[in-house]
Motif scaffolding. Structure first.
Motif, mmCIF file in Angstrom:
data_model
loop_
_atom_site.group_PDB
_atom_site.id
_atom_site.type_symbol
_atom_site.label_atom_id
_atom_site.label_comp_id
_atom_site.label_asym_id
_atom_site.label_seq_id
_atom_site.Cartn_x
_atom_site.Cartn_y
_atom_site.Cartn_z
ATOM 1 N N LEU A 39 5.828 7.819 0.495
ATOM 2 C CA LEU A 39 6.366 8.806 1.417
ATOM 3 C C LEU A 39 7.858 8.861 1.147
ATOM 4 C CD1 LEU A 39 6.209 10.804 3.743
ATOM 5 C CD2 LEU A 39 6.345 8.869 5.330
ATOM 6 N N PHE A 40 8.331 10.010 0.655
ATOM 7 C CA PHE A 40 9.741 10.219 0.354
ATOM 8 C C PHE A 40 10.375 10.949 1.534
ATOM 9 C CE2 PHE A 40 7.487 10.399 -3.774
ATOM 10 C CZ PHE A 40 8.049 9.284 -4.373
ATOM 11 N N VAL A 41 11.443 10.367 2.100
ATOM 12 C CA VAL A 41 12.107 10.943 3.268
ATOM 13 C C VAL A 41 13.589 11.082 2.945
ATOM 14 C CG1 VAL A 41 12.492 10.754 5.748
ATOM 15 C CG2 VAL A 41 10.451 9.698 4.728
ATOM 16 N N LYS A 87 0.831 -1.198 0.000
ATOM 17 C CA LYS A 87 0.000 0.000 0.000
ATOM 18 C C LYS A 87 0.869 1.252 0.000
ATOM 19 C CE LYS A 87 -4.187 -1.774 0.554
ATOM 20 N NZ LYS A 87 -5.129 -1.734 -0.509
ATOM 21 N N LEU A 88 1.755 1.377 0.981
ATOM 22 C CA LEU A 88 2.570 2.581 1.147
ATOM 23 C C LEU A 88 4.041 2.209 1.060
ATOM 24 C CD1 LEU A 88 2.875 5.597 1.879
ATOM 25 C CD2 LEU A 88 2.809 4.901 4.290
ATOM 26 N N LEU A 89 4.744 2.858 0.145
ATOM 27 C CA LEU A 89 6.178 2.669 0.012
ATOM 28 C C LEU A 89 6.866 3.870 0.636
ATOM 29 C CD1 LEU A 89 8.412 0.856 -1.175
ATOM 30 C CD2 LEU A 89 8.190 2.145 -3.310
ATOM 31 N N VAL A 90 7.643 3.623 1.693
ATOM 32 C CA VAL A 90 8.393 4.678 2.365
ATOM 33 C C VAL A 90 9.830 4.571 1.879
ATOM 34 C CG1 VAL A 90 9.134 5.663 4.578
ATOM 35 C CG2 VAL A 90 6.869 4.568 4.379
ATOM 36 N N ILE A 91 10.242 5.548 1.081
ATOM 37 C CA ILE A 91 11.567 5.561 0.470
ATOM 38 C C ILE A 91 12.420 6.579 1.194
ATOM 39 C CG2 ILE A 91 12.848 6.009 -1.655
ATOM 40 C CD1 ILE A 91 10.193 5.334 -3.157
ATOM 41 N N TRP A 92 13.619 6.165 1.605
ATOM 42 C CA TRP A 92 14.458 7.055 2.406
ATOM 43 C C TRP A 92 15.917 7.000 1.972
ATOM 44 C CZ3 TRP A 92 18.533 5.140 5.272
ATOM 45 C CH2 TRP A 92 18.573 3.747 5.402
ATOM 46 N N HIS A 93 16.599 8.072 2.307
ATOM 47 C CA HIS A 93 18.054 8.115 2.239
ATOM 48 C C HIS A 93 18.533 8.935 3.427
ATOM 49 C CE1 HIS A 93 21.953 10.028 1.191
ATOM 50 N NE2 HIS A 93 22.226 8.742 1.122
ATOM 51 N N SER A 94 19.655 8.531 4.002
ATOM 52 C CA SER A 94 20.209 9.246 5.147
ATOM 53 C C SER A 94 21.702 9.002 5.239
ATOM 54 C CB SER A 94 19.531 8.760 6.430
ATOM 55 O OG SER A 94 19.927 9.522 7.533
ATOM 56 N N ARG A 95 22.446 10.046 5.546
ATOM 57 C CA ARG A 95 23.881 9.908 5.813
ATOM 58 C C ARG A 95 24.173 9.905 7.312
ATOM 59 N NH1 ARG A 95 26.872 10.532 1.236
ATOM 60 N NH2 ARG A 95 25.966 11.823 -0.371
ATOM 61 N N ALA A 132 -1.466 8.129 8.808
ATOM 62 C CA ALA A 132 -2.534 8.771 8.031
ATOM 63 C C ALA A 132 -2.473 8.357 6.563
ATOM 64 C CB ALA A 132 -2.424 10.291 8.156
ATOM 65 N N LEU A 133 -1.278 8.293 6.006
ATOM 66 C CA LEU A 133 -1.149 7.856 4.608
ATOM 67 C C LEU A 133 -1.623 6.422 4.432
ATOM 68 C CD1 LEU A 133 2.323 9.386 3.706
ATOM 69 C CD2 LEU A 133 0.117 10.031 2.726
ATOM 70 N N ALA A 134 -1.177 5.541 5.316
ATOM 71 C CA ALA A 134 -1.564 4.139 5.221
ATOM 72 C C ALA A 134 -3.077 3.965 5.392
ATOM 73 C CB ALA A 134 -0.805 3.308 6.262
ATOM 74 N N GLU A 135 -3.653 4.674 6.346
ATOM 75 C CA GLU A 135 -5.096 4.564 6.567
ATOM 76 C C GLU A 135 -5.885 5.134 5.398
ATOM 77 O OE1 GLU A 135 -5.975 6.241 10.414
ATOM 78 O OE2 GLU A 135 -4.995 4.574 11.462
ATOM 79 N N PRO A 169 -0.987 8.977 -4.522
ATOM 80 C CA PRO A 169 -0.689 9.957 -3.481
ATOM 81 C C PRO A 169 0.766 9.898 -3.024
ATOM 82 C CG PRO A 169 -1.806 8.089 -2.530
ATOM 83 C CD PRO A 169 -1.784 7.853 -4.023
ATOM 84 N N TYR A 170 1.238 11.067 -2.571
ATOM 85 C CA TYR A 170 2.574 11.120 -1.986
ATOM 86 C C TYR A 170 2.636 12.200 -0.929
ATOM 87 C CZ TYR A 170 4.337 15.425 -4.181
ATOM 88 O OH TYR A 170 4.553 16.739 -4.530
ATOM 89 N N ALA A 171 3.634 12.055 -0.080
ATOM 90 C CA ALA A 171 3.964 13.054 0.934
ATOM 91 C C ALA A 171 5.477 13.038 1.106
ATOM 92 C CB ALA A 171 3.256 12.754 2.253
#
Length: 160
Positions: free
Chosen positions: A51-53, A5-13, A150-153, A84-86
Motif C-alpha cells: 500500500l503506497f501512501v 504480508k503487507l508493506l505500507v510505504i508512506w511519505h508525508s510533509r 482488506a489488503l491484509a485479509e 498486489p498493490y493499492a
C-alpha cells in the motif's frame, strides 16, 4: 529478512499521508509501516503486497516517494511480478497526476492493482493551507483503515 504480508510505504510533509498510512496499517494484521526514506529493495522483496501512501506535490508524486522508487526500481525489477498493490494519494485539489505516475511505476514492476485508487482531497489551495499540518476527516481515515484491513485479509487468505 523477516517476511511481512503487507508493506505500507508512506511519505508525508504535513501529516496527511502519514495519518492515512497509520490508519491503514493500524488495523491490518501482518502489516509493516515504513517511511519511504527507510524502504530497501530487500523490504520490498520480503513483502507479499503493498500500500503506497503519498502526497501529491506540484501535480506529481512527492519527491521522497519518487526517490524510494528510483532507489529500489532496478534492484526489484523482475522480482515482484504479480504482487498486489493499492494506493492512497493525499492532495490539495486533484491527485490524479501523482496517481498516474505511481501506477506507471507499478506497471513497470508488473504489480497488480487490487483496489480502486483512493485520493483524499484536503482542499489546501493557499501557501498557508498547503504548508499547514493536515487533519484528515474521520470518514477518510476509516476508508484508509478499511483498505488496509482488506489488503491484509486478502493476502492472508491467498486471494491476491
Amino acid at each position: 529478512m523477516e517476511e511481512c504480508k503487507l508493506l505500507v510505504i508512506w511519505h508525508s510533509r504535513t501529516g496527511g499521508s502519514r495519518a492515512l498510512a497509520e490508519a491503514a496499517a493500524g488495523s491490518a494484521a501482518g502489516a509493516r509501516l515504513v517511511a519511504a526514506d527507510d524502504v530497501t529493495p530487500e523490504l520490498l522483496q520480503a513483502a507479499g503486497g503493498y500500500l503506497f501512501v503519498a502526497p501529491e506535490n506540484l501535480a506529481a508524486l512527492s519527491g521522497a516517494m519518487k526517490e524510494m522508487f528510483d532507489r529500489c526500481y532496478y534492484p526489484c525489477l523482475g522480482k515482484l511480478e504479480g504482487r498486489p498493490y493499492a494506493t492512497i494519494i493525499c492532495a490539495g485539489s486533484d491527485g490524479e497526476n501523482a496517481q498516474r505516475q505511481l501506477d506507471r511505476i507499478a506497471t513497470g514492476w508488473r504489480l497488480k492493482r487490487v483496489a480502486d485508487p483512493v485520493i483524499v482531497n484536503t482542499s489546501a489551495q493557499t501557501p498557508e493551507a498547503i504548508l499547514a499540518p493536515k487533519a484528515i476527516p474521520a470518514d477518510r481515515l476509516t476508508e484508509a483503515r478499511d483498505l488496509g484491513t482488506a489488503l491484509a485479509e486478502g493476502l492472508a487468505a491467498g486471494i491476491f
